[in-house]
Design a protein around this motif. Structure first.
Motif, short mmCIF file in Angstrom:
data_model
loop_
_atom_site.label_atom_id
_atom_site.label_comp_id
_atom_site.label_asym_id
_atom_site.label_seq_id
_atom_site.Cartn_x
_atom_site.Cartn_y
_atom_site.Cartn_z
N LEU A 1 -2.63 -6.59 -5.90
CA LEU A 1 -1.35 -6.17 -5.33
C LEU A 1 -0.19 -6.57 -6.24
O LEU A 1 0.76 -5.82 -6.42
CB LEU A 1 -1.17 -6.78 -3.94
N ARG A 2 -0.30 -7.75 -6.82
CA ARG A 2 0.72 -8.20 -7.77
C ARG A 2 0.73 -7.29 -9.00
O ARG A 2 1.80 -6.88 -9.47
CB ARG A 2 0.46 -9.65 -8.17
N ALA A 3 -0.45 -6.94 -9.50
CA ALA A 3 -0.54 -6.04 -10.66
C ALA A 3 0.10 -4.69 -10.33
O ALA A 3 0.84 -4.12 -11.14
CB ALA A 3 -2.00 -5.86 -11.09
N ALA A 4 -0.15 -4.18 -9.13
CA ALA A 4 0.44 -2.91 -8.72
C ALA A 4 1.97 -3.01 -8.63
O ALA A 4 2.68 -2.09 -9.05
CB ALA A 4 -0.14 -2.46 -7.39
N GLU B 1 -3.21 3.34 -9.72
CA GLU B 1 -4.65 3.08 -9.65
C GLU B 1 -4.88 1.58 -9.83
O GLU B 1 -4.27 0.95 -10.68
CB GLU B 1 -5.38 3.82 -10.77
N THR B 2 -5.79 1.03 -9.05
CA THR B 2 -6.19 -0.37 -9.24
C THR B 2 -7.70 -0.41 -9.37
O THR B 2 -8.41 0.34 -8.70
CB THR B 2 -5.75 -1.28 -8.08
N CYS B 3 -8.18 -1.25 -10.23
CA CYS B 3 -9.62 -1.43 -10.38
C CYS B 3 -9.90 -2.81 -10.98
O CYS B 3 -9.05 -3.40 -11.64
CB CYS B 3 -10.23 -0.34 -11.25
N TRP B 4 -11.11 -3.30 -10.71
CA TRP B 4 -11.53 -4.56 -11.30
C TRP B 4 -11.55 -4.35 -12.81
O TRP B 4 -11.94 -3.31 -13.32
CB TRP B 4 -12.91 -4.93 -10.77
N PHE B 5 -11.11 -5.35 -13.55
CA PHE B 5 -10.95 -5.20 -14.99
C PHE B 5 -11.94 -6.05 -15.78
O PHE B 5 -12.74 -5.55 -16.53
CB PHE B 5 -9.51 -5.54 -15.39
N CYS B 6 -11.88 -7.36 -15.59
CA CYS B 6 -12.74 -8.24 -16.37
C CYS B 6 -12.67 -9.64 -15.75
O CYS B 6 -11.59 -10.13 -15.46
CB CYS B 6 -12.25 -8.28 -17.82
N GLY B 7 -13.82 -10.27 -15.56
CA GLY B 7 -13.82 -11.60 -14.97
C GLY B 7 -13.19 -11.57 -13.60
O GLY B 7 -13.65 -10.87 -12.70
N ASP B 8 -12.10 -12.33 -13.42
CA ASP B 8 -11.41 -12.36 -12.13
C ASP B 8 -10.11 -11.57 -12.16
O ASP B 8 -9.22 -11.78 -11.36
CB ASP B 8 -11.14 -13.80 -11.71
N LYS B 9 -9.99 -10.65 -13.09
CA LYS B 9 -8.74 -9.88 -13.27
C LYS B 9 -8.87 -8.47 -12.69
O LYS B 9 -9.95 -7.89 -12.65
CB LYS B 9 -8.37 -9.77 -14.75
N TRP C 1 0.81 -1.23 0.00
CA TRP C 1 0.00 0.00 0.00
C TRP C 1 0.84 1.28 0.00
O TRP C 1 0.54 2.20 -0.78
CB TRP C 1 -0.99 0.01 1.17
N PRO C 2 1.91 1.39 0.79
CA PRO C 2 2.71 2.62 0.72
C PRO C 2 3.30 2.87 -0.68
O PRO C 2 3.41 4.02 -1.12
CB PRO C 2 3.83 2.38 1.74
N ILE C 3 3.63 1.82 -1.38
CA ILE C 3 4.16 1.95 -2.75
C ILE C 3 3.06 2.43 -3.69
O ILE C 3 3.27 3.30 -4.53
CB ILE C 3 4.74 0.60 -3.23
N ILE C 4 1.86 1.86 -3.54
CA ILE C 4 0.72 2.27 -4.37
C ILE C 4 0.43 3.75 -4.18
O ILE C 4 0.23 4.49 -5.15
CB ILE C 4 -0.53 1.41 -4.03
N VAL C 5 0.42 4.20 -2.94
CA VAL C 5 0.13 5.61 -2.64
C VAL C 5 1.24 6.52 -3.17
O VAL C 5 0.97 7.51 -3.85
CB VAL C 5 -0.08 5.82 -1.13
N GLU C 6 2.48 6.17 -2.87
CA GLU C 6 3.61 7.01 -3.29
C GLU C 6 3.68 7.14 -4.82
O GLU C 6 3.90 8.23 -5.34
CB GLU C 6 4.92 6.44 -2.78
N ALA D 1 -3.93 -2.60 -12.82
CA ALA D 1 -3.18 -1.55 -12.13
C ALA D 1 -2.59 -0.66 -13.21
O ALA D 1 -2.14 -1.14 -14.25
CB ALA D 1 -2.09 -2.14 -11.25
N ILE D 2 -2.62 0.64 -12.97
CA ILE D 2 -2.17 1.57 -14.00
C ILE D 2 -1.59 2.83 -13.36
O ILE D 2 -2.05 3.29 -12.33
CB ILE D 2 -3.34 1.94 -14.94
N ILE D 3 -0.56 3.35 -14.00
CA ILE D 3 -0.06 4.70 -13.74
C ILE D 3 -0.19 5.42 -15.06
O ILE D 3 0.34 4.99 -16.09
CB ILE D 3 1.41 4.71 -13.28
N ASP D 4 -0.92 6.51 -15.03
CA ASP D 4 -1.21 7.27 -16.24
C ASP D 4 -1.08 8.74 -15.88
O ASP D 4 -1.86 9.25 -15.09
CB ASP D 4 -2.63 6.94 -16.70
#
Length: 113
Positions: free
Chosen positions: A96-99, A63-71, A54-59, A74-77
């Motif tokens: 968390l792995r995607a992030a 962004e993380t969001c549900w994508f499709c099915g069970d996926k 979480w500290p890495i995600i915030v820093e 994670a994105i930095i834009d």
């Protein structure tokens, strides 16, 4: 580098290295890595632990969001920021792995500049 093809342990070790954790060589608790804290205690770091990631995600403003099915995606834009447009994306069943993958891609790009 193909971060998507790495194991959770390999990703944990790569992230721990970038955030400058003093990794205890020869000791690990897969999929986590062990490291020495400032007091000389051996601690555990892993990309599957929300309190580690979480500290890495915030820093990094990942962004993380549900994508499709069970996926999860994670994105930095940085489209709304000044400077050159850059975007890093990863999709995985574990958000968390995607992030962590997005973070590694971003850091690789920064180090290449």
């Amino acid at each position: 580098m193909n971060y998507e093809g790495m194991s959770d342990f390999e990703l944990s070790k790569a992230v721990a290295s970038i955030i400058k954790l003093n990794i205890c060589d020869g000791q690990h608790y897969s999929p986590n890595v062990s490291y020495w804290d400032d007091n000389g205690h051996c601690k555990i770091f892993g990309i599957n632990n929300p309190s580690d990631v979480w500290p890495i995600i915030v820093e990094a403003k990942i962004e993380t969001c549900w994508f499709c099915g069970d996926k999860w995606r994670a994105i930095i834009d940085n489209q709304f920021q000044a400077g050159e447009y850059k975007k890093w994306v990863a999709v995985d069943a574990n958000p968390l792995r995607a992030a962590a993958i997005v973070y590694l891609k971003m850091m690789e790009a920064k180090n290449a500049d």
